[in-house]
Design a protein around this motif. Structure first.
Motif, PDB file in Angstrom:
ATOM      1  N   PRO A  12       0.902  -1.067  -0.012  1.00 51.78           N
ATOM      2  CA  PRO A  12      -0.065  -0.021  -0.133  1.00 51.78           C
ATOM      3  C   PRO A  12       0.976   1.301  -0.017  1.00 51.78           C
ATOM      4  CG  PRO A  12      -0.964  -1.487   1.830  1.00 51.78           C
ATOM      5  CD  PRO A  12       0.707  -2.023   1.182  1.00 51.78           C
ATOM      6  N   ALA A  13       0.486   2.221  -0.545  1.00 53.35           N
ATOM      7  CA  ALA A  13       0.928   3.680  -0.793  1.00 53.35           C
ATOM      8  C   ALA A  13       1.227   4.261   1.000  1.00 53.35           C
ATOM      9  CB  ALA A  13       0.484   4.780  -1.502  1.00 53.35           C
ATOM     10  N   ASP A  14       2.392   4.820   0.840  1.00 53.90           N
ATOM     11  CA  ASP A  14       2.859   5.247   2.146  1.00 53.90           C
ATOM     12  C   ASP A  14       3.253   4.311   3.309  1.00 53.90           C
ATOM     13  OD1 ASP A  14       2.179   7.795   1.149  1.00 53.90           O
ATOM     14  OD2 ASP A  14       0.197   7.781   1.701  1.00 53.90           O
ATOM     15  N   GLN A  74       5.055   3.203  -6.533  1.00 58.48           N
ATOM     16  CA  GLN A  74       3.993   2.528  -5.582  1.00 58.48           C
ATOM     17  C   GLN A  74       3.797   3.435  -4.357  1.00 58.48           C
ATOM     18  OE1 GLN A  74       2.454  -0.011  -6.566  1.00 58.48           O
ATOM     19  NE2 GLN A  74       1.113  -0.548  -4.968  1.00 58.48           N
ATOM     20  N   ARG A  75       4.817   4.704  -4.277  1.00 62.10           N
ATOM     21  CA  ARG A  75       4.796   5.593  -3.339  1.00 62.10           C
ATOM     22  C   ARG A  75       5.091   4.823  -1.921  1.00 62.10           C
ATOM     23  NH1 ARG A  75       3.167  10.540  -4.603  1.00 62.10           N
ATOM     24  NH2 ARG A  75       2.720  11.100  -2.551  1.00 62.10           N
ATOM     25  N   VAL A  76       6.116   4.007  -1.902  1.00 66.07           N
ATOM     26  CA  VAL A  76       6.520   3.373  -0.623  1.00 66.07           C
ATOM     27  C   VAL A  76       7.507   4.151  -0.328  1.00 66.07           C
ATOM     28  CG1 VAL A  76       7.770   1.190   0.291  1.00 66.07           C
ATOM     29  CG2 VAL A  76       6.106   0.926  -1.537  1.00 66.07           C
ATOM     30  N   SER A 102      19.975  11.143   5.822  1.00 65.62           N
ATOM     31  CA  SER A 102      20.747   9.968   5.151  1.00 65.62           C
ATOM     32  C   SER A 102      20.035   8.694   4.360  1.00 65.62           C
ATOM     33  CB  SER A 102      22.091   9.534   5.720  1.00 65.62           C
ATOM     34  OG  SER A 102      23.028   8.856   5.175  1.00 65.62           O
ATOM     35  N   MET A 103      19.266   8.280   5.423  1.00 62.58           N
ATOM     36  CA  MET A 103      18.501   6.757   5.185  1.00 62.58           C
ATOM     37  C   MET A 103      17.380   7.112   3.939  1.00 62.58           C
ATOM     38  SD  MET A 103      19.037   4.833   8.653  1.00 62.58           S
ATOM     39  CE  MET A 103      18.093   3.381   7.914  1.00 62.58           C
ATOM     40  N   LEU A 104      16.589   8.120   4.304  1.00 60.15           N
ATOM     41  CA  LEU A 104      15.480   8.347   3.547  1.00 60.15           C
ATOM     42  C   LEU A 104      15.841   8.314   2.032  1.00 60.15           C
ATOM     43  CD1 LEU A 104      12.218   8.699   3.901  1.00 60.15           C
ATOM     44  CD2 LEU A 104      12.929  11.177   3.951  1.00 60.15           C
ATOM     45  N   THR A 105      15.172   7.416   1.085  1.00 62.19           N
ATOM     46  CA  THR A 105      15.774   7.217   0.080  1.00 62.19           C
ATOM     47  C   THR A 105      14.499   7.653  -0.838  1.00 62.19           C
ATOM     48  OG1 THR A 105      17.258   5.352   0.596  1.00 62.19           O
ATOM     49  CG2 THR A 105      16.346   5.571  -1.659  1.00 62.19           C
ATOM     50  N   ILE A 106      13.374   7.177  -0.775  1.00 58.63           N
ATOM     51  CA  ILE A 106      12.152   7.258  -1.519  1.00 58.63           C
ATOM     52  C   ILE A 106      11.034   8.007  -0.612  1.00 58.63           C
ATOM     53  CG2 ILE A 106      10.343   6.533  -2.778  1.00 58.63           C
ATOM     54  CD1 ILE A 106      12.088   4.227  -3.819  1.00 58.63           C
ATOM     55  N   GLN A 107      10.561   9.124  -0.836  1.00 58.59           N
ATOM     56  CA  GLN A 107       9.307   9.804  -0.196  1.00 58.59           C
ATOM     57  C   GLN A 107       8.481  10.536  -1.232  1.00 58.59           C
ATOM     58  OE1 GLN A 107      10.434  13.168   2.380  1.00 58.59           O
ATOM     59  NE2 GLN A 107       9.141  12.348   4.089  1.00 58.59           N
ATOM     60  N   GLN A 114      17.337  10.830  -1.753  1.00 51.77           N
ATOM     61  CA  GLN A 114      18.634  10.404  -1.143  1.00 51.77           C
ATOM     62  C   GLN A 114      19.863  11.192  -1.732  1.00 51.77           C
ATOM     63  OE1 GLN A 114      21.792   9.059  -1.024  1.00 51.77           O
ATOM     64  NE2 GLN A 114      21.959   9.380   1.095  1.00 51.77           N
ATOM     65  N   PRO A 115      20.238  12.258  -1.216  1.00 49.65           N
ATOM     66  CA  PRO A 115      21.350  13.182  -2.117  1.00 49.65           C
ATOM     67  C   PRO A 115      22.553  12.308  -2.503  1.00 49.65           C
ATOM     68  CG  PRO A 115      20.871  13.888   0.245  1.00 49.65           C
ATOM     69  CD  PRO A 115      20.198  12.589   0.183  1.00 49.65           C
ATOM     70  N   MET A 116      23.111  11.521  -2.094  1.00 49.11           N
ATOM     71  CA  MET A 116      24.366  10.807  -2.741  1.00 49.11           C
ATOM     72  C   MET A 116      23.926  10.220  -3.840  1.00 49.11           C
ATOM     73  SD  MET A 116      27.076   8.297  -0.818  1.00 49.11           S
ATOM     74  CE  MET A 116      28.321   7.785  -2.058  1.00 49.11           C
ATOM     75  N   LEU A 117      22.845   9.432  -3.549  1.00 48.52           N
ATOM     76  CA  LEU A 117      22.240   8.501  -4.907  1.00 48.52           C
ATOM     77  C   LEU A 117      21.921   9.412  -5.924  1.00 48.52           C
ATOM     78  CD1 LEU A 117      21.414   5.915  -5.904  1.00 48.52           C
ATOM     79  CD2 LEU A 117      19.067   6.202  -4.567  1.00 48.52           C
ATOM     80  N   LEU A 118      21.170  10.325  -5.767  1.00 50.46           N
ATOM     81  CA  LEU A 118      20.837  11.470  -6.721  1.00 50.46           C
ATOM     82  C   LEU A 118      22.171  12.142  -7.665  1.00 50.46           C
ATOM     83  CD1 LEU A 118      17.820  13.269  -5.057  1.00 50.46           C
ATOM     84  CD2 LEU A 118      17.822  11.706  -7.062  1.00 50.46           C
ATOM     85  N   ASP A 119      23.015  12.447  -6.882  1.00 51.57           N
ATOM     86  CA  ASP A 119      24.354  12.888  -7.257  1.00 51.57           C
ATOM     87  C   ASP A 119      24.817  11.702  -8.320  1.00 51.57           C
ATOM     88  OD1 ASP A 119      26.295  14.931  -7.622  1.00 51.57           O
ATOM     89  OD2 ASP A 119      27.542  13.486  -6.349  1.00 51.57           O
ATOM     90  N   ILE A 120      25.165  10.783  -7.838  1.00 53.60           N
ATOM     91  CA  ILE A 120      25.784   9.571  -8.567  1.00 53.60           C
ATOM     92  C   ILE A 120      25.003   9.428  -9.845  1.00 53.60           C
ATOM     93  CG2 ILE A 120      26.127   7.220  -8.710  1.00 53.60           C
ATOM     94  CD1 ILE A 120      27.315   7.437  -5.842  1.00 53.60           C
ATOM     95  N   LEU A 121      23.687   9.281  -9.813  1.00 57.37           N
ATOM     96  CA  LEU A 121      22.784   8.818 -10.928  1.00 57.37           C
ATOM     97  C   LEU A 121      22.978   9.995 -12.030  1.00 57.37           C
ATOM     98  CD1 LEU A 121      19.546   7.255  -8.888  1.00 57.37           C
ATOM     99  CD2 LEU A 121      21.341   6.192 -10.421  1.00 57.37           C
TER     100      LEU A 121
END
Length: 377
Positions: free
Chosen positions: A80-82, A104-106, A353-358, A364-371
């Motif tokens: 479920p979403a959220d 899926q907005r997880v 740091s841990m929040l990846t999807i919201q 997630q800043p580091m992930l976005l930067d690398i991508l």
């Protein structure tokens, strides 16, 4: 707050153990696990005795927070979403999975992004699993080696100790050094970070010094990526040590990037027959040329061990440690008053740091930067 955990797919570790379940319930949580959860490690009565419920997959997915070792890929469309998902998400390898979770907005928290800080140390699943991986690497090598690890003096003569060369002195490398030394081996280690020398020597191993110029480590304690010139220089010097070693264990990884190839095919072929190489970095590309991920093979009399996720070889203790990491995170961020809920305040450095999807977006800043640098959207 209701926590749920599904049976893992292609994974023998679990995110909730009976002892951790008991402690989570004391915090005010209720727990529902999928039928047959962890039954290869624990009797179901150990869970029910502390108040855990078992249910169907649908029952588990109704929980507000899912805790897993890995992302339940075949169930993403049913979440479920959220819903909050806390797991090892393999963010740099499984971009498609992250996109599915976002669609899926997880709300996803990646255990890989627990910061390297004193406060977060008790939540650091990467370090806890790497610690076990270092131990397992030495045990697997000793099983394949055609000689013994310690020096042995007998009436028939003296047997010399095995020579073990460990490349990378992070968490896995240091544990591999300590384990090999406890088994009586003669250990030499190398790391690009000068700060590692003192740690290596404190464990009774020799440190191989190679002048690579400017190296160092990131603010998270990871080794910085080397230039091609530095890699070539490093390989040339390490080849001399590999030639005389009975066991080589590689643990070198660069967070967020493919693991560097450190041991070339030429270096492998220069080793004596009966030698063993264990690559602890196969899940991120591998350090050893010719290693086959997930396989144990032999080339020209040299054993190449490419077993992935080495901590799985000791699944009971690996589960206990991972579940403790999960517990420590939840104990820190669950509200202390009824109704119990999980606080995701991004002003806190651990959550940030841990929040990846919201809200359906990668955040997630580091992930976005690398991508972005890779041109991936």
């Amino acid at each position: 707050m209701k926590l749920g955990s599904l049976c893992e797919q292609n994974e023998n570790r679990v995110a909730i153990t009976p002892s951790v379940a008991k402690n989570l319930i004391k915090l005010g949580c209720s727990i529902v696990l999928e039928h047959n959860y962890g039954n290869h490690l624990f009797d179901s009565a150990l869970f029910t005795d502390v108040g855990v419920e078992f249910g169907s997959k649908q029952d588990v997915l109704k929980a507000g927070c899912l805790v897993q070792v890995s992302v339940p890929k075949d169930s993403i469309a049913m979440i479920p979403a959220d819903t909050v998902l806390l797991a090892l998400t393999k963010p740099f390898q499984d971009k498609d999975v992250l996109n599915q979770l976002a669609s899926q907005r997880v709300t996803t928290l990646s255990m890989e992004f627990v910061p390297r800080s004193t406060r977060a140390q008790k939540m650091d699943a990467i370090s806890s699993q790497a610690n076990l991986a270092g131990y397992v690497a030495v045990i697997l090598a000793s099983q394949r080696l055609d000689s013994i690890m310690p020096m042995m003096m007998t009436p028939a003569g003296t047997l010399p100790p095995a020579k073990v060369f460990i490349i990378g002195a992070g968490v896995a490398g240091l544990q591999a050094i300590a384990t090999a030394r406890r088994m009586g081996a003669n250990v030499t280690a190398f790391d690009t970070r000068p700060v590692a020398e003192e740690q290596v020597r404190s464990l009774g191993a020799s440190f191989l010094k190679i002048d690579l110029g400017e190296t160092g480590q990131t603010d998270q304690g990871y080794a910085k990526e080397l230039t091609q010139e530095q890699l070539d220089m490093q390989r040339e010097m390490m080849k001399k040590t590999c030639v005389t070693s009975d066991v080589v264990i590689t643990t070198a990884q660069v967070f967020g990037r493919k693991a560097p190839t450190i041991v070339t095919a030429d270096m492998v072929s220069s080793m004596k027959k009966g030698s063993v190489i264990v690559d602890c970095a196969t899940s991120t590309g591998g350090n050893v040329e010719g290693i086959e991920p997930g396989q144990v093979i032999e080339k020209n009399g040299i054993h190449l061990i490419g077993t992935m996720e080495l901590s799985r070889e000791v699944a009971n203790h690996a589960s206990e440690m991972y579940a403790s990491n999960i517990y420590n995170f939840l104990a820190e961020f669950l509200t202390k008053e009824e109704p119990i809920s999980l606080t995701l305040d991004t002003s806190d450095d651990i959550i940030a740091s841990m929040l990846t999807i919201q809200n359906g977006e990668l955040v997630q800043p580091m992930l976005l930067d690398i991508l972005n640098k890779q041109g991936v959207s």
